[in-house]
Each structure stands twice: as C-alpha cells, then as structure tokens.
Design a protein around this motif. Structure first.
Motif, short mmCIF file in Angstrom:
data_model
loop_
_atom_site.label_atom_id
_atom_site.label_comp_id
_atom_site.label_asym_id
_atom_site.label_seq_id
_atom_site.Cartn_x
_atom_site.Cartn_y
_atom_site.Cartn_z
N ALA A 79 0.82 -1.21 0.00
CA ALA A 79 0.00 0.00 0.00
C ALA A 79 0.85 1.26 0.00
O ALA A 79 0.53 2.25 -0.68
CB ALA A 79 -0.93 -0.01 1.21
N GLU A 100 -7.54 -10.46 -3.95
CA GLU A 100 -8.43 -9.32 -3.68
C GLU A 100 -7.80 -8.36 -2.68
O GLU A 100 -7.99 -7.13 -2.77
CB GLU A 100 -9.78 -9.82 -3.17
CG GLU A 100 -9.73 -10.56 -1.85
CD GLU A 100 -11.10 -11.01 -1.40
OE1 GLU A 100 -11.97 -10.14 -1.19
OE2 GLU A 100 -11.30 -12.23 -1.26
N GLN A 101 -7.04 -8.86 -1.73
CA GLN A 101 -6.35 -8.00 -0.77
C GLN A 101 -5.24 -7.21 -1.45
O GLN A 101 -5.05 -6.02 -1.16
CB GLN A 101 -5.77 -8.85 0.37
CG GLN A 101 -6.80 -9.54 1.22
CD GLN A 101 -6.18 -10.52 2.20
OE1 GLN A 101 -5.66 -11.56 1.80
NE2 GLN A 101 -6.20 -10.18 3.47
N GLU A 104 -6.71 -4.46 -3.54
CA GLU A 104 -7.18 -3.35 -2.70
C GLU A 104 -6.01 -2.48 -2.27
O GLU A 104 -6.11 -1.25 -2.21
CB GLU A 104 -7.91 -3.90 -1.48
CG GLU A 104 -8.50 -2.81 -0.58
CD GLU A 104 -9.25 -3.38 0.61
OE1 GLU A 104 -9.55 -2.59 1.54
OE2 GLU A 104 -9.53 -4.59 0.62
N PRO A 107 -4.37 -1.07 -6.44
CA PRO A 107 -5.37 -1.42 -7.45
C PRO A 107 -4.92 -1.25 -8.90
O PRO A 107 -5.56 -1.82 -9.80
CB PRO A 107 -6.54 -0.48 -7.12
CG PRO A 107 -5.93 0.65 -6.35
CD PRO A 107 -4.79 0.07 -5.60
N THR A 267 -7.33 -9.49 7.00
CA THR A 267 -8.66 -8.99 6.68
C THR A 267 -9.36 -8.47 7.93
O THR A 267 -9.94 -7.39 7.94
CB THR A 267 -9.52 -10.11 6.04
OG1 THR A 267 -8.87 -10.55 4.85
CG2 THR A 267 -10.90 -9.59 5.68
N LYS A 270 -8.46 -5.04 9.35
CA LYS A 270 -8.91 -3.87 8.61
C LYS A 270 -10.38 -3.55 8.89
O LYS A 270 -10.87 -2.50 8.53
CB LYS A 270 -8.70 -4.09 7.11
CG LYS A 270 -7.24 -4.24 6.73
CD LYS A 270 -7.06 -4.22 5.24
CE LYS A 270 -7.19 -2.84 4.68
NZ LYS A 270 -6.87 -2.71 3.28
#
Length: 271
Positions: A79, A100-101, A104, A107, A267, A270
């Motif tokens: 990130a 998917e993580q 995110e 992206p 997950t 978060k």
C-alpha cells in the motif's frame, strides 16, 4: 517472445525466500535488483551481480516486481508503494495474502499470487501461481518463463495456493527433517556422517526424479522395492509403527490451516 536477459526483476524483501528467488534468477542471467530494509541482507547477494536499490528506484527500473515479505507486513508495504506500482506486473509470495487483498492495496498493479520455496536458489523449486483478472497474455508469458527458470511451475486456482504453501512452501523443511533422520540412522549403524548424508540426499533426489519422470504413483514404486522377508519391509514396518505418514498428513493440514489464518488475520484487522 520474452527475453529473460532483457527482463529486470525487483525483489522487495531479501529474506530466505526473496534471496532464494533472486539467486535463482541471476543464475539464469536475469537482471535482478533487491531491496530490504536490512541493507546487510542484500550485501551477500551483490557479489552474485544482484544490485541494491531503494524500493522506489528498484520498482521504477523493473519490468516485474516481486514482493517476498512476511504476511503481516506485505499489505502495508504494498500500500505504501502503490503509486509506484501503477501498470506494473507484480508477484506476491506471501502466505495467505489473497489477490483481492493485493488489488485493494495497489489497485493499478497487475497481480500474480504465487508460492515457491527456497529451492529456487538452485533452480529446483516448485512454484504454483494464480493471475488476477487484469493480467495480460504477455504478462502470462513472462510469468511462465520466470517461474520456469526457478524449477517446475504450474498455474492453478487460487484456493489451491494455501495447500501448496503447506506442501511446497514449507516442504523443504520437512524434507530436511527426513534427510537429517536418514543421516542419523546411518550414524546409528556405524557409517561415517558424510557418507550417510550423501547417500541419503542422493536417494531423496533419485526417488523424486523417478516419480516425476515415470509418472508412476509413489506406492507402486515403493512396492517395487519391497521383497518378502527383505530389508525394506522391516524398515517400512517401523515407519508405520511410528505413524510417519499420518504425521506428514497432519503437518500439511496444519500448515495449510495456518496459511489461511494469516490471510484472514489481515482482513480482520482492517474491519
């Protein structure tokens, strides 16, 4: 056609796994740049021709970015670098971290989730991988080439990757345990340690090669070694008494469970 010599790979994280894939690729004449917050981890790689760069510079120079970090820091690091990863092909090697993580966290990157092992250092790993939906045909060619340089590789569905982590990612540790046990067995019956270790390691390589090249089930090959009243059946009887097969099955089940748990922990934190 993808040219490995023209492919520059940035490896973010130079621990055991990151340094192993870096070593494997540089042996195949790929250009490899490595970054780790602990600069000393990269120093041992520099003599092999692997360059050190700060993470942003490494990513800017790279055609492929490989994240080989511990699961609990993988997503925060991704990130923090997301802006630099736009339109980059990225490989994630962290146990339990799902596509998917990753999407995110960054992206605009094109993600491949994979799992390999430290045998990549000698180009003898097994790597399984799953692409995200935005990966291109050219990306897939590059992925197949690069993972193929590290040993055997295969594309698979993402739900299989946690189990592959338990079998292949953790697998070298299991095999080293078996190898150590065989070596100590040799010592117990009186042969020199070096001879016992060499015989054990060569036998392990040969048995694996026989399975891969013949395509026969291990049970069939095992039965070919067993003779009535012979030495092998006595050894196998002791292994069955020790529940060795059941122990390996439980080990893989627990490693798989832990891999899934690591992804779920990220997950839950978060939420």
């Amino acid at each position: 056609m993808v040219n490995k010599k023209r492919c520059t790979i940035a490896v973010i994280g130079a621990g055991m796994l990151g340094s192993s894939v870096a070593r494997g690729w540089v042996k195949e004449n790929c250009t490899v740049i490595a970054y780790d917050k602990d600069r000393q981890k990269v120093e041992s790689l520099e003599e092999l021709g692997i360059c050190y760069e700060e993470s942003n510079e490494a990513i800017a120079r790279a055609d492929v970015v490989v994240f080989a970090l511990k699961p609990h820091i993988q997503l925060p690091v991704v990130a923090s670098l997301a802006q630099n990863l736009t339109n980059k092909l990225c490989f994630s090697m962290a146990a339990g971290i799902r596509l998917e993580q990753l999407a995110e966290a960054a992206p605009h990157a094109r993600w491949i989730r994979g799992m390999t092992n430290i045998c990549a250092a000698v180009n003898a790993a097994f790597t399984a991988y799953t692409p995200s939906e935005n990966v291109t045909e050219e990306d897939m060619k590059k992925t197949k080439l690069l993972f193929g340089l590290l040993g055997e590789s295969e594309e698979t569905a993402e739900p299989n990757l946690d189990a592959i982590t338990g079998i292949s990612g953790s697998g070298p540790a299991y095999m080293f345990t078996v190898l150590e046990a065989l070596t100590y067995g040799g010592l117990r019956v009186g042969i020199p340690k070096d001879l016992a270790l060499k015989a054990s390691a060569a036998t392990m390589i040969g048995a694996a090669k026989l399975v891969l090249e013949t395509g026969k089930h291990p049970a069939e090959l095992k039965d070919g070694v067993v003779t009535p009243g012979g030495t092998t059946i006595e050894g196998l009887y002791e292994l069955e008494e020790g529940a060795v097969r059941a122990s390996f099955i439980r080990a893989i089940a627990e490693a798989t469970r832990r891999g899934k748990e690591l992804g779920e922990q990220k997950t839950n934190k978060k939420k």
